[in-house]
Design an enzyme around this catalytic site. Structure first.
Site, mmCIF file in Angstrom:
data_model
loop_
_atom_site.group_PDB
_atom_site.id
_atom_site.type_symbol
_atom_site.label_atom_id
_atom_site.label_comp_id
_atom_site.label_asym_id
_atom_site.label_seq_id
_atom_site.Cartn_x
_atom_site.Cartn_y
_atom_site.Cartn_z
ATOM 1 N N ASP A 153 0.838 -1.213 0.000
ATOM 2 C CA ASP A 153 0.000 0.000 0.000
ATOM 3 C C ASP A 153 0.864 1.251 0.000
ATOM 4 O O ASP A 153 0.585 2.217 -0.729
ATOM 5 C CB ASP A 153 -0.921 -0.019 1.222
ATOM 6 C CG ASP A 153 -1.874 1.164 1.213
ATOM 7 O OD1 ASP A 153 -2.757 1.215 0.340
ATOM 8 O OD2 ASP A 153 -1.727 2.051 2.078
ATOM 9 N N LYS A 196 1.422 4.344 -2.984
ATOM 10 C CA LYS A 196 1.393 5.793 -2.746
ATOM 11 C C LYS A 196 2.689 6.439 -3.239
ATOM 12 O O LYS A 196 2.656 7.556 -3.792
ATOM 13 C CB LYS A 196 1.180 6.059 -1.265
ATOM 14 C CG LYS A 196 -0.182 5.599 -0.758
ATOM 15 C CD LYS A 196 -0.346 5.822 0.734
ATOM 16 C CE LYS A 196 -1.722 5.354 1.208
ATOM 17 N NZ LYS A 196 -1.944 5.537 2.649
#
Length: 848
Positions: free
Chosen positions: A704, A708
């Protein structure tokens, strides 16, 4: 050029045509309609409208009297019976749009058990527009008017052949071809002159009603009933009153009707709508929506029991059903209520349609020709008993006029000055603007009125010119314009005697307008879908109970149907899809949705961190179109990370690096992982608190954070794939393949000792452990790692699940720009999404 056999015709053309017809027989009518020059006419074209053809003169050369001759009073006396034995039906163009629909109309007329019936018909659907187009083409000297007229002929020929047979068919087609030939010659003359008078235009466009009336009368006759058709230009006399309006001459029309009926007595009459004549016997029309007006006038002339307007809706709605899902069909309306709702934009009747029937208390019934089971709406005068019985609710309905501008003329010098209002509205009249509503302050220092939005500039300019001296001297302070308004009318005959209606209305408006007052947007959720069920609405879901609606009214989720629903609502001008999933298959549709003009707002990271070629294709489309794609919440939930980065780049700063703690979950874990606490204990606590995914490995893997990082890298112009970002996974190697989250949590304590050593090493160095993502723009790379930071470092100052991002740029090289705050949780993510919605609204025209 020939004169149509369907009307007494005194003249239409300008004498400017005469030189074009030097060597040809011709019909020439000057604007004054005072003379008629030579024109050769075939005998069949001057044959009477009914019966056998007759011999007639070949040349005409006679003066035409400008004033009407008196109707003969002494003919064979067949008196017109008037009163309740007559019922009037009006059928619009949609009702007679095809042969099947004309047959259906005939059935409705036959099944009406009234003693006598008058049927008013419009032209077949689209025919009036086609006739206007013929005039336009001819005036523009466009030769295609010939083929366009042939299309009109074909339409009526095919319709007649599908309904009629034998002599009836031959008779109608003969008259139709005569009319078409006449029209073709007339249009050729217009083609040469490049101009047609208003009277001539009215004469041409009225043919659609002539043809539909003849066909319907023949279909009714075919059923064995006595039926005549009426060319209402022989009966209905009107006087032009300016502003595209006409006033019926009831006295003269009654005398003409009596004479017509004496010659054509019948129990069923099919009459043409829309068309009429002036007192000088010149063909004219009742203008747009004139067929309804025709029916009302005829109802008054016959003193009919009832006028039924047949349309394609079940009756009059209490509000526009496209705007208000709870709108219902009203069983009754008073004349005044219908008048008010019509004036303020409701699709009821034109206000003038109500005037003729009111004086004789003739009710109007609105019914659906395609749904005979629906009783419709009855418009009538309410008796005292009916007022008590049917008007319990003080408000009957709501209507709106959109695209309105308010003009406010204001100044202390207006008070008590005679003629000010006359000067204001005189200036408005000079520019031909329509004043919809007027309000004056009790102090007389201001006059406010509404005009159509398209007329506001001309009105404001005329007023400023008219009052230039008063404005310069200060007697008037301003001529102000408020654009983009709507008028909401609340209609109900009982409102005047019921206290509290206005208060209730304004309270409701205040609640409904809260979002518009704060952000000047009208936001409606037209659908919500999950992976299994979806709930849709045409006008907007009640978000206070959307879950209940989904359970009660939800249907099987279908993404294609969902998108078609929200994008196909033409009443809502802008469509935005908000993707709150983490699904790559949903993200794969973004490109197609943007191509369709659908805006996208999302916290879903899959599109911007997916394959580079797809990302570049998506961003290229976004830059080339006026469709917007916002994704602020993909990196920092509600934190302004993307917007801050874009602001730096757009103002010319150069990004050197971006480093931060991007995971609220991992921020929480490492803020709690200290002292004697074990790593597995802290992970379990975070899981129970709802900070982690159902399987904590999804957070601990670092994927995750890597997504980003790649999103920010690409914003900086780096062309990197997700696989180019080295990521340090916090999931112990032996546990990466465990079958379930439960098994993972059970085995995680086995590795607490390893974590304790890492924590101890960091603490002995006076540092803390933090899981960070880095975008090294200078070296065009990125990475995700577990690092140690001094206790005075900004990363060490966090608490809870806060995120922190440091921007090092040419401008902020020594002291980095820091964005810090909560970076996880539904509430902050929703705030980020809503912020994008408001930004989209400002891009689409709402004030920022």
């Amino acid at each position: 050029m020939v004169v149509s056999s369907h009307a007494t015709f005194n003249g239409l053309f300008s004498n400017t045509l005469s030189s074009s017809f030097t060597n040809n027989p011709r019909l020439l009518l000057p604007p004054s309609l005072s003379s008629l020059t030579f024109f050769q006419l075939s005998r069949k074209n001057l044959a009477p409208r009914r019966g056998t053809q007759q011999e007639c003169p070949i040349y005409i050369n006679a003066p035409v009297k400008a004033k009407a001759t008196a109707v003969e009073s002494s003919v064979e006396k067949v008196e017109l019976p008037k009163g309740d034995m007559w019922s009037v039906h009006k059928f619009g163009g949609t009702c007679v749009g095809t042969s099947d629909r004309i047959k259906n109309v005939a059935e409705i007329v036959v099944n009406d058990n009234s003693e006598r019936k008058l049927v008013v018909v419009s032209a077949m659907s689209k025919v009036t527009d086609m006739m206007y187009d013929l005039i336009h083409k001819a005036q523009s000297r466009d030769e295609s008017f010939v083929s366009a007229l042939d299309t009109v002929l074909e339409k009526h020929t095919l319709t007649a052949k599908d309904m009629l047979e034998g002599d009836d068919l031959l008779c109608f087609l003969s008259k139709l071809h005569d009319d078409i030939n006449n029209l073709k010659a007339m249009l050729r003359a217009i083609f040469i002159a490049g101009h047609a008078t208003e009277s001539f235009v009215d004469f041409v466009v009225g043919h659609g009603e002539l043809w539909s009336a003849q066909m319907l009368s023949l279909v009714i006759k075919k059923k064995g009933l006595e039926c005549s058709w009426m060319d209402t230009r022989e009966v209905l006399i009107v006087n032009p009153s300016g502003a595209n309006q006409v006033d019926p001459d009831y006295t003269y029309s009654e005398r003409k009707l009596d004479k017509w009926f004496a010659d054509n007595p019948s129990r069923i009459i099919v009459a043409t709508g829309f068309i009429a004549s002036t007192p000088q016997n010149i063909p004219t029309t009742l203008k747009r929506d004139g067929s309804d007006f025709s029916a009302a006038i005829m109802g008054a002339l016959f003193r009919a029991r009832q006028v039924t307007i047949w349309t394609d809706v079940d009756g009059v709605y209490s509000a526009d059903p496209r705007k208000v899902s709870e709108a219902v069909i009203l069983p009754t309306l008073s004349y005044q209520e219908a008048w008010e709702m019509s004036y303020f934009g409701a699709n009821v009747l034109h206000p003038r349609t109500i005037i003729p029937v009111m004086q004789f208390d003739i009710p109007i019934v609105i019914r659906n020709v395609f749904n005979l089971a629906a009783p419709g709406t009855k418009i009538c005068r309410a008796s005292p008993d009916e007022i008590g019985e049917h008007l319990q609710a003080p408000v009957k309905g709501f209507a709106t006029i959109d695209n309105v501008a308010l003009i406010n003329v204001e100044g202390t010098g207006m008070a008590g000055v005679p003629g000010t209002a006359n000067a204001i509205f005189g200036a408005v009249k000079e520019v031909g603007a329509n004043v919809i509503m007027i309000s004056q302050a009790s102090s007389e220092h201001s006059v406010c009125f509404a005009v159509p939005e398209k007329e506001k500039d001309a009105v404001a300019e005329a007023l400023r010119a008219r009052f230039r001296q008063a404005l310069d001297a200060g007697r008037l302070s301003q001529v102000a314009v408020v654009s983009n308004c709507s008028i909401l009318a609340t209609v109900g005959q009982k409102m005047a005697s019921t206290p509290g209606v206005s208060a209730t209305l304004f309270n409701a408006l205040a609640k409904a307008a809260e979002l518009k007052e704060k952000f000047n947007i009208d936001l409606r959720v037209l659908g919500i879908t999950g992976s299994k069920k979806m709930v849709l609405s045409d006008l907007g879901l009640d978000l206070c109970k959307w879950g209940e609606l989904q359970r009660a009214e939800g249907q099987v989720a279908d993404l294609q149907k969902f998108v078609q629903h929200v994008h196909g609502n033409h009443f809502i001008p802008n469509t935005v899809l908000v993707d709150c999933t983490a699904d790559s298959s949903i993200a794969s549709h973004y490109y197609d949705w943007l191509c369709k003009g659908i805006h996208i707002i999302t916290p879903n990271k899959k599109a911007n961190s997916g394959p580079l070629d797809q990302y570049l294709k998506l961003r290229a489309l976004q830059r080339q179109s006026y469709t917007h794609y916002f994704y602020e919440a993909t990196v920092g939930a509600g934190l302004p990370i993307i917007s801050t980065l874009r602001g730096l780049l757009e103002t010319g700063d150069k990004i050197l690096s971006i480093e931060g703690i991007f995971s609220g979950t991992l921020s929480y874990i490492f803020n709690k992982f200290k002292g004697k606490r074990s790593f597995s204990e802290v992970v379990e606590e975070a899981k129970q608190a709802g900070y982690t995914e159902p399987d904590p490995r999804d957070d601990l893997s670092g994927t995750d954070v890597a997504r980003k990082v790649i999103i920010l890298a690409r914003e900086c112009g780096l062309k990197l794939e997700l696989s180019d970002i080295p990521s340090e996974s916090l999931v112990p190697e032996p546990l990466r393949s465990t079958s379930s989250a439960e098994e993972f949590m059970q085995q995680l304590p086995q590795f607490d000792q390893d974590w304790a050593k890492k924590l101890q090493a960091a603490e002995e160095a006076g540092e803390v452990l933090r899981y960070v993502g880095v975008v090294d723009v200078s070296n065009e790379k990125g990475l995700v790692k577990l690092g140690s930071y001094k206790k005075d470092h900004p990363f060490a100052q966090l608490s809870g699940s806060d995120n922190i991002i440091l921007f090092r740029t040419e401008r902020y090289k020594e002291q980095p720009l820091i964005v810090r705050g909560p970076g996880a949780g539904a509430a902050v993510t929703a705030a980020g999404v809503f912020s994008d919605i408001l930004r989209l609204a400002s891009y689409l025209g709402a004030p920022s």
